[in-house]
Design a protein around this motif. Structure first.
Motif, PDB file in Angstrom:
ATOM      1  N   ASN A 174       0.825  -1.207   0.000  1.00 36.94           N
ATOM      2  CA  ASN A 174       0.000   0.000   0.000  1.00 36.94           C
ATOM      3  C   ASN A 174       0.864   1.264   0.000  1.00 36.94           C
ATOM      4  N   LEU A 175       1.731   1.370  -0.994  1.00 36.09           N
ATOM      5  CA  LEU A 175       2.673   2.484  -1.073  1.00 36.09           C
ATOM      6  C   LEU A 175       2.413   3.394  -2.275  1.00 36.09           C
ATOM      7  N   GLN A 176       1.288   3.213  -2.950  1.00 40.49           N
ATOM      8  CA  GLN A 176       1.041   3.961  -4.183  1.00 40.49           C
ATOM      9  C   GLN A 176       1.042   5.467  -3.977  1.00 40.49           C
ATOM     10  N   ASP A 177       0.574   5.922  -2.802  1.00 41.92           N
ATOM     11  CA  ASP A 177       0.467   7.365  -2.601  1.00 41.92           C
ATOM     12  C   ASP A 177       1.831   8.049  -2.510  1.00 41.92           C
ATOM     13  N   HIS A 178       2.895   7.266  -2.402  1.00 41.13           N
ATOM     14  CA  HIS A 178       4.238   7.837  -2.370  1.00 41.13           C
ATOM     15  C   HIS A 178       4.813   8.065  -3.772  1.00 41.13           C
ATOM     16  N   ILE A 179       4.233   7.421  -4.763  1.00 40.82           N
ATOM     17  CA  ILE A 179       4.832   7.507  -6.100  1.00 40.82           C
ATOM     18  C   ILE A 179       3.859   7.970  -7.187  1.00 40.82           C
ATOM     19  N   ASP A 180       2.580   8.054  -6.880  1.00 37.77           N
ATOM     20  CA  ASP A 180       1.624   8.429  -7.930  1.00 37.77           C
ATOM     21  C   ASP A 180       1.304   9.925  -7.945  1.00 37.77           C
ATOM     22  N   GLY A 181       1.884  10.696  -7.014  1.00 44.72           N
ATOM     23  CA  GLY A 181       1.659  12.138  -6.999  1.00 44.72           C
ATOM     24  C   GLY A 181       0.373  12.567  -6.326  1.00 44.72           C
ATOM     25  N   SER A 182      -0.374  11.624  -5.737  1.00 49.22           N
ATOM     26  CA  SER A 182      -1.652  11.981  -5.109  1.00 49.22           C
ATOM     27  C   SER A 182      -1.463  12.688  -3.772  1.00 49.22           C
ATOM     28  N   VAL A 183      -0.271  12.555  -3.180  1.00 51.70           N
ATOM     29  CA  VAL A 183       0.031  13.196  -1.902  1.00 51.70           C
ATOM     30  C   VAL A 183       1.288  14.031  -2.068  1.00 51.70           C
ATOM     31  N   ASP A 184       1.239  15.277  -1.696  1.00 50.81           N
ATOM     32  CA  ASP A 184       2.394  16.166  -1.771  1.00 50.81           C
ATOM     33  C   ASP A 184       3.215  15.997  -0.498  1.00 50.81           C
ATOM     34  N   TRP A 224       5.245   8.704   7.633  1.00 49.81           N
ATOM     35  CA  TRP A 224       5.134   8.845   6.172  1.00 49.81           C
ATOM     36  C   TRP A 224       6.473   9.232   5.564  1.00 49.81           C
ATOM     37  N   MET A 225       7.197  10.139   6.215  1.00 51.92           N
ATOM     38  CA  MET A 225       8.480  10.586   5.702  1.00 51.92           C
ATOM     39  C   MET A 225       9.528   9.477   5.801  1.00 51.92           C
ATOM     40  N   THR A 226       9.432   8.642   6.830  1.00 53.57           N
ATOM     41  CA  THR A 226      10.354   7.507   6.965  1.00 53.57           C
ATOM     42  C   THR A 226      10.166   6.524   5.818  1.00 53.57           C
ATOM     43  N   ILE A 227       8.911   6.225   5.508  1.00 48.71           N
ATOM     44  CA  ILE A 227       8.620   5.318   4.399  1.00 48.71           C
ATOM     45  C   ILE A 227       9.082   5.924   3.078  1.00 48.71           C
ATOM     46  N   ASP A 228       8.871   7.222   2.899  1.00 44.92           N
ATOM     47  CA  ASP A 228       9.277   7.875   1.665  1.00 44.92           C
ATOM     48  C   ASP A 228      10.791   7.787   1.476  1.00 44.92           C
ATOM     49  N   ALA A 229      11.531   7.991   2.576  1.00 45.54           N
ATOM     50  CA  ALA A 229      12.989   7.873   2.501  1.00 45.54           C
ATOM     51  C   ALA A 229      13.417   6.446   2.182  1.00 45.54           C
ATOM     52  N   THR A 230      12.682   5.477   2.698  1.00 40.44           N
ATOM     53  CA  THR A 230      13.000   4.072   2.417  1.00 40.44           C
ATOM     54  C   THR A 230      12.808   3.761   0.937  1.00 40.44           C
ATOM     55  N   LEU A 231      11.740   4.283   0.349  1.00 39.49           N
ATOM     56  CA  LEU A 231      11.508   4.065  -1.086  1.00 39.49           C
ATOM     57  C   LEU A 231      12.640   4.670  -1.928  1.00 39.49           C
ATOM     58  N   ILE A 232      13.088   5.853  -1.559  1.00 37.62           N
ATOM     59  CA  ILE A 232      14.199   6.473  -2.288  1.00 37.62           C
ATOM     60  C   ILE A 232      15.438   5.585  -2.205  1.00 37.62           C
ATOM     61  N   ARG A 233      15.702   5.049  -1.012  1.00 35.26           N
ATOM     62  CA  ARG A 233      16.849   4.133  -0.858  1.00 35.26           C
ATOM     63  C   ARG A 233      16.683   2.903  -1.740  1.00 35.26           C
TER      64      ARG A 233
END
Length: 260
Positions: A58-68, A78-87
């Motif tokens: 359930n990570l779509q909102d981090h990459i589909d642009g629906s959440v700024d 949320w920011m921790t998960i976002d950093a994990t995706l970048i890694r």
């Protein structure tokens, strides 16, 4: 704090977002077993593997642009998960792709968009290149599986550019590029009921196996024949030719040889 639009994946709260600890500890190399590289046809597989991970956790909102992400700066989870995706993205790309996309200010959506753009921008030029490679693809001495997968990767790359290759065209191109060993097999493919790419590949792999076994049997038979019955008989040793008899001096002129 739950992220907007997230469905529940932890505890009993239906509005709870993904667990950051689970996401952080996930071994992404097990889930995305390919490296994105300009030199190999891995983009389609890389994107597909990541799409499955996004859906599964359930990570779509981090990459589909629906959440700024700017509005989520106070949401630590949320920011921790976002950093994990970048890694994850940086871990699964080649070194030559890292430097063009790396930026300290980017969120996961920005990095994902940049990486996809590297393979989908300049679509017309890429289509021309891929069309030439697709229609010129030949088996030569490669195995059937390698040849077929090479064609399939080209089709996948064209699909990512919005160019769909029909099954009929794919099968026609596949048969046209087979080497001479598969001449009979190519004719038999037309007899397959409702032929599809997986069906044809499976048939060709079986045919390749049959031909390999046939060549092995022929070699084995020739070796047996040469060892037991096929060696030409040894020529007899040459016998010495009889030499001339004892030397006799010619008789005096006018006298015959004495009678024996």
């Amino acid at each position: 704090m739950a992220s907007p639009g997230s469905s529940g994946t932890t505890g009993t709260n239906p509005l709870a977002g993904p667990d950051p600890v689970i996401i952080r500890d996930l071994n992404i190399l097990d889930r995305v077993p390919v490296v994105l590289n300009h030199l190999t046809s891995t983009y389609y597989a890389w994107k597909m593997y990541f799409s499955l991970v996004f859906r599964e956790y359930n990570l779509q909102d981090h990459i589909d642009g629906s959440v700024d992400s700017w509005f989520m700066e106070d949401d630590e989870e949320w920011m921790t998960i976002d950093a994990t995706l970048i890694r994850w993205f940086y871990t699964t790309i080649s070194k030559d792709l890292f430097h063009p996309v790396v930026s300290a200010e980017d969120d996961a959506h920005a990095v994902w968009t940049k990486l996809n753009g590297l393979f989908t921008d300049n679509a017309l030029q890429r289509k021309v290149f891929l069309h030439g490679e697709f229609f010129g693809c030949q088996q030569h001495d490669s195995l059937v599986d390698d040849y077929c997968m090479r064609l399939k990767k080209l089709v996948d790359e064209l699909r990512d550019l919005g160019e769909k290759v029909s099954d009929e065209l794919l099968l026609s191109t596949l048969m046209a590029g087979l080497n001479d060993d598969f001449e009979n097999a190519a004719s038999n493919i037309r007899l397959i009921t409702a032929p599809t790419f997986p069906k044809v590949v499976a048939y060709l792999k079986l045919e390749e196996r049959r031909m390999r076994m046939s060549r092995t049997r022929a070699t084995h038979t020739a070796l047996i024949a040469g060892t037991h019955g096929g060696v030409p008989p040894t020529a007899p040793a040459p016998q010495p030719r009889p030499g001339p008899g004892p030397f006799q001096a010619p008789p005096p002129h006018g006298f015959p040889y004495p009678q024996q």
